[in-house]
Design a protein around this motif. Structure first.
Motif, PDB file in Angstrom:
ATOM      1  N   PRO A 302     -11.796  -1.170   1.861  1.00 44.31           N
ATOM      2  CA  PRO A 302     -10.565  -1.590   1.187  1.00 44.31           C
ATOM      3  C   PRO A 302      -9.473  -2.077   2.134  1.00 44.31           C
ATOM      4  O   PRO A 302      -9.469  -1.731   3.309  1.00 44.31           O
ATOM      5  N   GLN A 303      -8.592  -2.842   1.545  1.00 45.52           N
ATOM      6  CA  GLN A 303      -7.315  -3.154   2.172  1.00 45.52           C
ATOM      7  C   GLN A 303      -6.293  -2.236   1.497  1.00 45.52           C
ATOM      8  O   GLN A 303      -6.115  -2.287   0.280  1.00 45.52           O
ATOM      9  N   ASP A 304      -5.675  -1.367   2.310  1.00 46.30           N
ATOM     10  CA  ASP A 304      -4.726  -0.372   1.786  1.00 46.30           C
ATOM     11  C   ASP A 304      -3.347  -1.043   1.657  1.00 46.30           C
ATOM     12  O   ASP A 304      -2.512  -0.958   2.546  1.00 46.30           O
ATOM     13  N   PHE A 305      -3.126  -1.691   0.492  1.00 49.49           N
ATOM     14  CA  PHE A 305      -1.970  -2.596   0.369  1.00 49.49           C
ATOM     15  C   PHE A 305      -0.610  -1.941   0.601  1.00 49.49           C
ATOM     16  O   PHE A 305       0.259  -2.523   1.239  1.00 49.49           O
ATOM     17  N   PHE A 306      -0.425  -0.748   0.039  1.00 46.35           N
ATOM     18  CA  PHE A 306       0.916  -0.167   0.132  1.00 46.35           C
ATOM     19  C   PHE A 306       1.209   0.450   1.499  1.00 46.35           C
ATOM     20  O   PHE A 306       2.297   0.974   1.727  1.00 46.35           O
ATOM     21  N   ALA A 307       0.240   0.348   2.432  1.00 51.08           N
ATOM     22  CA  ALA A 307       0.537   0.699   3.823  1.00 51.08           C
ATOM     23  C   ALA A 307       1.454  -0.364   4.439  1.00 51.08           C
ATOM     24  O   ALA A 307       2.098  -0.125   5.455  1.00 51.08           O
ATOM     25  N   ASP A 308       1.523  -1.514   3.798  1.00 52.14           N
ATOM     26  CA  ASP A 308       2.328  -2.616   4.324  1.00 52.14           C
ATOM     27  C   ASP A 308       3.813  -2.225   4.407  1.00 52.14           C
ATOM     28  O   ASP A 308       4.348  -1.588   3.500  1.00 52.14           O
ATOM     29  N   ARG A 309       4.454  -2.648   5.487  1.00 51.80           N
ATOM     30  CA  ARG A 309       5.875  -2.312   5.694  1.00 51.80           C
ATOM     31  C   ARG A 309       6.773  -2.910   4.633  1.00 51.80           C
ATOM     32  O   ARG A 309       7.916  -2.470   4.463  1.00 51.80           O
ATOM     33  N   ALA A 310       6.299  -3.928   3.931  1.00 57.80           N
ATOM     34  CA  ALA A 310       7.120  -4.549   2.892  1.00 57.80           C
ATOM     35  C   ALA A 310       7.462  -3.570   1.767  1.00 57.80           C
ATOM     36  O   ALA A 310       8.376  -3.830   0.986  1.00 57.80           O
ATOM     37  N   TYR A 311       6.740  -2.430   1.707  1.00 57.46           N
ATOM     38  CA  TYR A 311       7.047  -1.428   0.673  1.00 57.46           C
ATOM     39  C   TYR A 311       7.951  -0.315   1.183  1.00 57.46           C
ATOM     40  O   TYR A 311       8.248   0.623   0.453  1.00 57.46           O
ATOM     41  N   ASP A 312       8.402  -0.419   2.459  1.00 59.94           N
ATOM     42  CA  ASP A 312       9.280   0.620   3.010  1.00 59.94           C
ATOM     43  C   ASP A 312      10.529   0.802   2.154  1.00 59.94           C
ATOM     44  O   ASP A 312      10.968   1.908   1.883  1.00 59.94           O
ATOM     45  N   ARG A 313      11.116  -0.327   1.761  1.00 58.65           N
ATOM     46  CA  ARG A 313      12.366  -0.233   0.992  1.00 58.65           C
ATOM     47  C   ARG A 313      12.107   0.362  -0.396  1.00 58.65           C
ATOM     48  O   ARG A 313      12.919   1.112  -0.911  1.00 58.65           O
ATOM     49  N   ALA A 314      10.964   0.023  -0.992  1.00 62.44           N
ATOM     50  CA  ALA A 314      10.620   0.611  -2.294  1.00 62.44           C
ATOM     51  C   ALA A 314      10.535   2.133  -2.166  1.00 62.44           C
ATOM     52  O   ALA A 314      11.005   2.874  -3.026  1.00 62.44           O
TER      53      ALA A 314
END
Ligand code: 13P
Ligand code: 13P
Ligand code: MG
Ligand code: MG
Ligand code: MG
Length: 360
Positions: A302-314
């Motif tokens: 898998p690609q663990d999408f929410f590991a992405d830094r773009a979700y830090d603010r969320a």
């Protein structure tokens, strides 16, 4: 031929409390699935205390063999959970024995069969400390909101809109809405996610686009046994939402039911698998998103999408909302309203106090 993606999940014992799944249970699940000759591929993961079995095969939906494989896997995991005395060992296995289909037996299930396209990107979402209705707002945004999904505006293959199958989980009925025509009618129902749940979304030509688990454990068991932490499968691209359009709704955390004792409302925080360990007040509720490219049924990922830094603010926003909601303590709307508390332990306390009321 057609391929089927089946995701079946259960909480068969928490490590520690309701926070996570012990590594030995995940290893047991992997061993069990590895032994099967029916699966094309599988991936085992967890969100909080729920084990998710992501499987591909050619047996179609509602396959007795596949459901039995999942059931037997959870039974094997329960044995380990009992040995380790994990919390709530076997919690979600409501039946003593498997009987043909895993539906109604406790585990949550989402599955879809389709012809694999030239490129077949899918996302498996899984959430803990919440309920099936938690997907209503994200699915609405993905498939019906042009402010989320620009493809609805600029992609001729999406421009006609989608069909939403909505279940009434209390009266066991279903209804189909077609968007954009029925947009306002759809919202009448899915804005009440404790009762009305989006089961599936189809393209106007009838192609399956998304499907979710909609089991209501408490309704099945007739008593409180935790929330029905749900899963969701979404197909992407080529006439369906782009991967980024399917992920975008989770960038603004919405409030869901299911935090602490299944009795509280809190923000759904997008996290990596590594961070899928709800602990503050048993939460806040979490959601993971795993991306796969299917290749002849093989799960490339898998690609663990929410590991992405773009979700830090969320996550930051979710934590601020969590602080605020916690400040309300035992008051609504942090505590769920009475109708939703019906399937918690609260009615037992109400019963104890009822004789102290006097007529006015
Ligand atoms: P790429 O040019 O990186 O392939 O991106 C295409 C796209 O449409 C992303 O939304
Ligand atoms: P689960 O449904 O994840 O087991 O959570 C139950 C609970 O009550 C947590 O406080
Ligand atoms: Mg649990
Ligand atoms: Mg759980
Ligand atoms: Mg649960």
């Amino acid at each position: 031929g057609k391929i089927t993606v089946t995701v079946i999940k259960a909480d068969v014992g928490g490590f520690v409390g309701h926070s996570s799944v012990h590594e030995e249970l995940l290893a047991t699940a992997r061993e069990q699935l590895a032994k099967s000759s029916l699966l094309v591929d599988y991936h085992v993961t967890h969100v909080g205390d729920d084990i998710n079995l992501i499987m591909t095969h050619r047996q179609g939906v509602d396959s007795e063999e596949i459901h039995k494989l999942a059931w037997d896997t959870f039974v094997a995991c329960t044995e380990v959970a009992k040995k380790l005395k994990l919390y709530g060992a076997g919690q979600d296995l409501l039946a003593d024995a498997f009987s043909g289909n895993v539906k109604g037996l406790g585990p949550g299930i989402a599955e879809m069969e389709f012809t694999e396209r030239t490129s077949e990107p899918i996302i498996v979402f899984a959430a803990d400390k919440t309920e099936p209705g938690a997907w209503n707002m994200p699915l609405y945004k993905m498939f019906a909101d042009p402010f989320n999904t620009i493809g609805l505006v600029i992609d001729p293959k999406m421009h006609d809109g989608f069909k939403f199958e909505v279940l009434d989980l209390i009266e066991n009925k279903k209804i189909i809405f077609s968007t954009p025509e029925d947009l306002y009618d759809l919202l009448v129902f899915i804005g009440a996610p404790g009762r009305y749940c989006i089961k599936s979304v189809y393209s106007k030509s009838g192609e399956i686009a998304a499907t979710s688990s909609t089991q209501r454990l408490n309704l099945m068991a007739g008593r409180y046994i935790g929330k029905d932490d749900p899963v969701l499968i979404v197909r992407c691209q080529s006439g369906l939402p782009a991967v980024g359009e399917a992920l975008e709704p989770f960038a603004r955390p919405h409030l869901v039911s299911g935090w602490m004792r299944g009795s509280h409302s809190g923000p759904l925080m997008p996290v990596s698998v590594a961070d899928a360990t709800p602990s503050r007040f048993d939460g806040p509720p979490r959601v993971i998103a795993l991306g796969f490219q299917l290749a002849e049924g093989k799960l490339i990922g898998p690609q663990d999408f929410f590991a992405d830094r773009a979700y830090d603010r969320a996550r930051e926003i979710a934590l601020r909302i969590a602080d605020y909601m916690r400040s309300l303590g035992p008051f609504e709307p942090h505590r769920l309203h009475l109708e939703e508390m019906e399937y918690t332990t609260l009615p037992l306390v109400l019963e104890k106090l009822k004789d102290r009321f006097e007529k006015i």
